[in-house]
Design an enzyme around this catalytic site. Sequence first.
Site, PDB file in Angstrom:
ATOM      1  N   ARG A  52       0.860  -1.189   0.000  1.00 26.38           N
ATOM      2  CA  ARG A  52       0.000   0.000   0.000  1.00 26.38           C
ATOM      3  C   ARG A  52       0.889   1.230   0.000  1.00 26.38           C
ATOM      4  NH1 ARG A  52      -2.985   0.646   5.037  1.00 26.38           N
ATOM      5  NH2 ARG A  52      -1.546   2.355   5.412  1.00 26.38           N
TER       6      ARG A  52
ATOM      7  N   GLU B 242       4.337   7.266   2.793  1.00 23.90           N
ATOM      8  CA  GLU B 242       5.163   6.084   3.037  1.00 23.90           C
ATOM      9  C   GLU B 242       4.695   4.948   2.145  1.00 23.90           C
ATOM     10  OE1 GLU B 242       4.822   4.938   7.131  1.00 23.90           O
ATOM     11  OE2 GLU B 242       2.770   4.239   6.919  1.00 23.90           O
TER      12      GLU B 242
ATOM     13  N   ASN C  87       4.071   0.846   2.304  1.00 24.01           N
ATOM     14  CA  ASN C  87       3.943  -0.293   3.212  1.00 24.01           C
ATOM     15  C   ASN C  87       4.163  -1.600   2.470  1.00 24.01           C
ATOM     16  OD1 ASN C  87       2.698   1.153   5.702  1.00 24.01           O
ATOM     17  ND2 ASN C  87       1.496   1.858   3.965  1.00 24.01           N
TER      18      ASN C  87
ATOM     19  N   SER D  23      -2.983  -2.534   5.997  1.00 25.09           N
ATOM     20  CA  SER D  23      -4.302  -2.794   6.566  1.00 25.09           C
ATOM     21  C   SER D  23      -5.412  -2.013   5.873  1.00 25.09           C
ATOM     22  CB  SER D  23      -4.283  -2.471   8.061  1.00 25.09           C
ATOM     23  OG  SER D  23      -3.821  -1.158   8.254  1.00 25.09           O
TER      24      SER D  23
ATOM     25  N   LYS E 253      11.914   3.033   6.170  1.00 23.13           N
ATOM     26  CA  LYS E 253      11.859   4.412   5.679  1.00 23.13           C
ATOM     27  C   LYS E 253      13.176   4.858   5.064  1.00 23.13           C
ATOM     28  CE  LYS E 253       8.161   5.937   8.684  1.00 23.13           C
ATOM     29  NZ  LYS E 253       8.163   4.831   9.699  1.00 23.13           N
TER      30      LYS E 253
ATOM     31  N   LYS F 160      11.067  11.742  10.976  1.00 23.03           N
ATOM     32  CA  LYS F 160      10.446  10.426  11.131  1.00 23.03           C
ATOM     33  C   LYS F 160      11.491   9.381  11.475  1.00 23.03           C
ATOM     34  CE  LYS F 160       6.718  10.860   7.734  1.00 23.03           C
ATOM     35  NZ  LYS F 160       6.028  10.077   6.701  1.00 23.03           N
TER      36      LYS F 160
ATOM     37  N   GLU G  45       9.512   1.073  11.222  1.00 22.13           N
ATOM     38  CA  GLU G  45       8.093   0.999  10.894  1.00 22.13           C
ATOM     39  C   GLU G  45       7.238   1.253  12.139  1.00 22.13           C
ATOM     40  OE1 GLU G  45       6.722   0.533   7.828  1.00 22.13           O
ATOM     41  OE2 GLU G  45       8.802   0.815   7.260  1.00 22.13           O
ATOM     42  N   GLY G  46       5.980   1.498  11.925  1.00 20.59           N
ATOM     43  CA  GLY G  46       5.024   1.434  13.026  1.00 20.59           C
ATOM     44  C   GLY G  46       4.351   2.742  13.359  1.00 20.59           C
TER      45      GLY G  46
ATOM     46  N   ARG H  14      -7.968   7.474   4.232  1.00 23.59           N
ATOM     47  CA  ARG H  14      -7.970   7.547   5.684  1.00 23.59           C
ATOM     48  C   ARG H  14      -7.964   9.008   6.074  1.00 23.59           C
ATOM     49  NH1 ARG H  14      -3.562   4.110   8.866  1.00 23.59           N
ATOM     50  NH2 ARG H  14      -2.338   4.896   7.133  1.00 23.59           N
TER      51      ARG H  14
END
Lengths: 515, 515
Positions: A134, A156, A158, A163, A336, A398, A402-403, A489
């Site tokens: 994604r 970013e 993914n 999800s 990243k 950043k 990840e996360g 989103r």
Amino acid sequence: MTSNSHAEYPPELSQAEEQYLLSNLKDWSIAHGLAVRPAPSFVEPSQDPAGVLASTAPVTLFPSLFPRSCFEEGMAIQKAYNELYSGISRDEPWLQSIVEELVDIDDFVAKLWRTHLEVKKEGYVQELSLGLFRSDYMVHQDPSLANAAPGLKQVEFNTIASSFGGLSSQVSALHKYLLTIDAYPSSTSPMIKEEGLRQSNSASSLAKGLAAAHHAYGSSRASPSLCVLFVVQNPERNVFDQRHLEYALLKESGVRSFRLPFSETLAHTRLDSDRTLIYTPPNAPSTAYEVTTIYFRAGYSPDDYPRDEDWSARLHLEKSRAIKCPSILTHLAGCKKVQQVLATPHSPHLKRFLPNDQVAARVLETFAPIYPLDDSEAGKEARKLATDASSATKYVLKPQREGGGNNVYRKAIPPFLEKLPETHWPAYILMEMIEPPPLENAILRNGELQRGGVICELGVYGVCLWKEGNGNDKKGEVLESWEAGYLLRTKGDQSEEGGVAAGFGAVDSCCLVDG
Amino acid sequence: MTSNSHAEYPPELSQAEEQYLLSNLKDWSIAHGLAVRPAPSFVEPSQDPAGVLASTAPVTLFPSLFPRSCFEEGMAIQKAYNELYSGISRDEPWLQSIVEELVDIDDFVAKLWRTHLEVKKEGYVQELSLGLFRSDYMVHQDPSLANAAPGLKQVEFNTIASSFGGLSSQVSALHKYLLTIDAYPSSTSPMIKEEGLRQSNSASSLAKGLAAAHHAYGSSRASPSLCVLFVVQNPERNVFDQRHLEYALLKESGVRSFRLPFSETLAHTRLDSDRTLIYTPPNAPSTAYEVTTIYFRAGYSPDDYPRDEDWSARLHLEKSRAIKCPSILTHLAGCKKVQQVLATPHSPHLKRFLPNDQVAARVLETFAPIYPLDDSEAGKEARKLATDASSATKYVLKPQREGGGNNVYRKAIPPFLEKLPETHWPAYILMEMIEPPPLENAILRNGELQRGGVICELGVYGVCLWKEGNGNDKKGEVLESWEAGYLLRTKGDQSEEGGVAAGFGAVDSCCLVDG
């Protein structure tokens, strides 16, 4: 986006209009599984020990306005992104050069890499890899230029556990339904048109990706029964999002799947002598399933590895013959740092993976400038920008891991760096802030209605199945690649972190507008 | 049903088997809208003022065993029942003779009848009527006869607000899903077979009935917009059951519908001079919809009429040109007195409506003997049976009114009648108890798992659209008639009242077994 008619979007609702819209939204969402398990702050687990309650997933009342040109560009270049990231995953030496810069500062990346090396020592036995990707973007419109054309800038990319593909299909259907039943007042009709509401086919399309891997795995070696394994967190509030993929996989492709909490991997799976992965369901211990494809919806965060055993579990899965979605190298390709080296101005790397200049140029167009915080020339420049209070306001800092959840924004950057030993700075990248045009919407979340300025993030899903390179064919080849729907989103513009399930946003759909 | 293999049904589950079955059941149910709004005893309204929470509808874990021959007979004779009850509805003089026996003792029936007379005075303006019926049965197997063949005996016939057509389609799909994913242990494979799990198409089929009425209404007189009106209770915990019909109506037939609380009827509808019913949605007061069909999911119980205004509302709707589902005469045709006079031994009435002897005989076969408690010969016999402590144990005493909740069983009958003035006795009928074969199942309800002996009730849905008789054609004619799927409702055999939403049962599906 800032023309007069759009400034009135979404409209104020009368009490009766709001009641009509909300009651239809709340019933439709539950009737169609646009739902989450309630947060503990909303329903205490002791109140519902069996876990039968659910609530409407956080959703926007209206589809957010989104520039048509940006949406279409995002969808159009997804196959190029599939090619780019599957190419990176297949280029171990290049990836190694990236990871080597991180191993001293990012323990998680270091452990992932060591896991890769351990598997490599024994030799990989599966040459196929699946990516359910994604690519996340925001619309950028330079606030200092009048009438600047909106462009898409990547937030970013993914490569693991992307999800909301399940809920995204449902929320775009919800907004279409609300339009059909006239829940949107007639004043919105210049903006909300049937044609401009894009149905996301993400649930079905991602499931087709899992089915493609399942079938490419070939026939069973060890057992008459083949399955896909969803490796998940436990508990998982966002379970319906994942379930919609499972149901589509079963219904549309007839493929069985099981959910296995990551922490129980070693208890219920084993490797045959040829490293076939065998899953034994706890409910039917005498039945052995051969796992064709491991779909990781867990294992992407250091929090998933509290015990040494969890790293053994990851190694165990990676060593297996099952197709991994994603493989550990693909997981690493999503860090990243990779995004940063691709997006560092004048980077030579993009061309390595996208030899077609036109394709590379279109992808490059979606990058916001990203700087390392290391000793390179670009890094030195970045350090100046980040420590200066006035220039820092245009940037976000950043972590390379990840996360999410740890970004530092604008004027908070200089004091943050001041407290951080300089040796740790390279764990972060500095990214030019994307400046989205002002938008408004209303969000229903845990039964609370919030209204105001919002920021939207477009995620475009991609499915890619490829073959690793080997002695004769170093580069491998892409077997399947397609764009697989989208996610919108939306979060209040007061919070600067994304992540609907994490508590700050809502799922949304695109209402495409011109100009 | 009582052979050795069936005695072990459903099997005991290991902890892992139960966990697998339940987690899949709970997720699937929410993902597919097999849900209810939680009971106030489970979630206090103050905890969720916006009403976004839902829970898994009360369901059985396993499909209940059901004799194939009984199931097939119930489905096969539904069209005869459609003919019977639409015939009764069209025979006002006959219905009048029934109602006259009740008006002094049943205020609700009296008021319904007066409403009919008021409309009649002005003249009915709609000659079409829609019935969405449900005929409820239990399997009867005489316990005093060894190896008695099971037969189907009618419990009641619903002519108004027949519920669970929406959830029934979902629960049969759930049980099929659980079979597909091997949630039923292999020991059940002699009983639970794909072929024996009958999918109920009730949601779609009942919606098709509403669409048939909508289209038969003809083109609009007053407005370009036509709609079906669901007249509902408010609040309604079983809302998703109704919503599934709405969604099917929109999706499969493109027919718009609105939900209107019965208590708000007069505020939002009006009659044109030609008695066209106009609905003005509160959210769009400048838009007028012509109502083609009124679908009553409220108004069937005296509790729905706390104010005089509510009777005015019913009269207002009945006077309108909209097709009623059901009309007030059809509503009255469903009163238990009708069932009783049809099922009184040697009754001449059945033949009046079902002239075909073979058809009438098959329907008669599904009646359990029912006696009036009046001064007739049969009534006198019944009074003896009901007041004698030993014979009463084979009977149930039921009020002639709709709604359930007031049945008196077996040995409780004599003392109940002793306290009741004899003038009130004719408000009840005495019915021979149906003796269902012993069955077991497990029910998940409000997060609690209960296991044990159960009683199953099969409901067969029927759709019937007919034209009233007039001067030339006294009998009218049936335009459409079909069997419309089924419901299986299962309750613990400790409670003797049905009604899943009322708090004692669960929705279930049929696992057909031979013999």
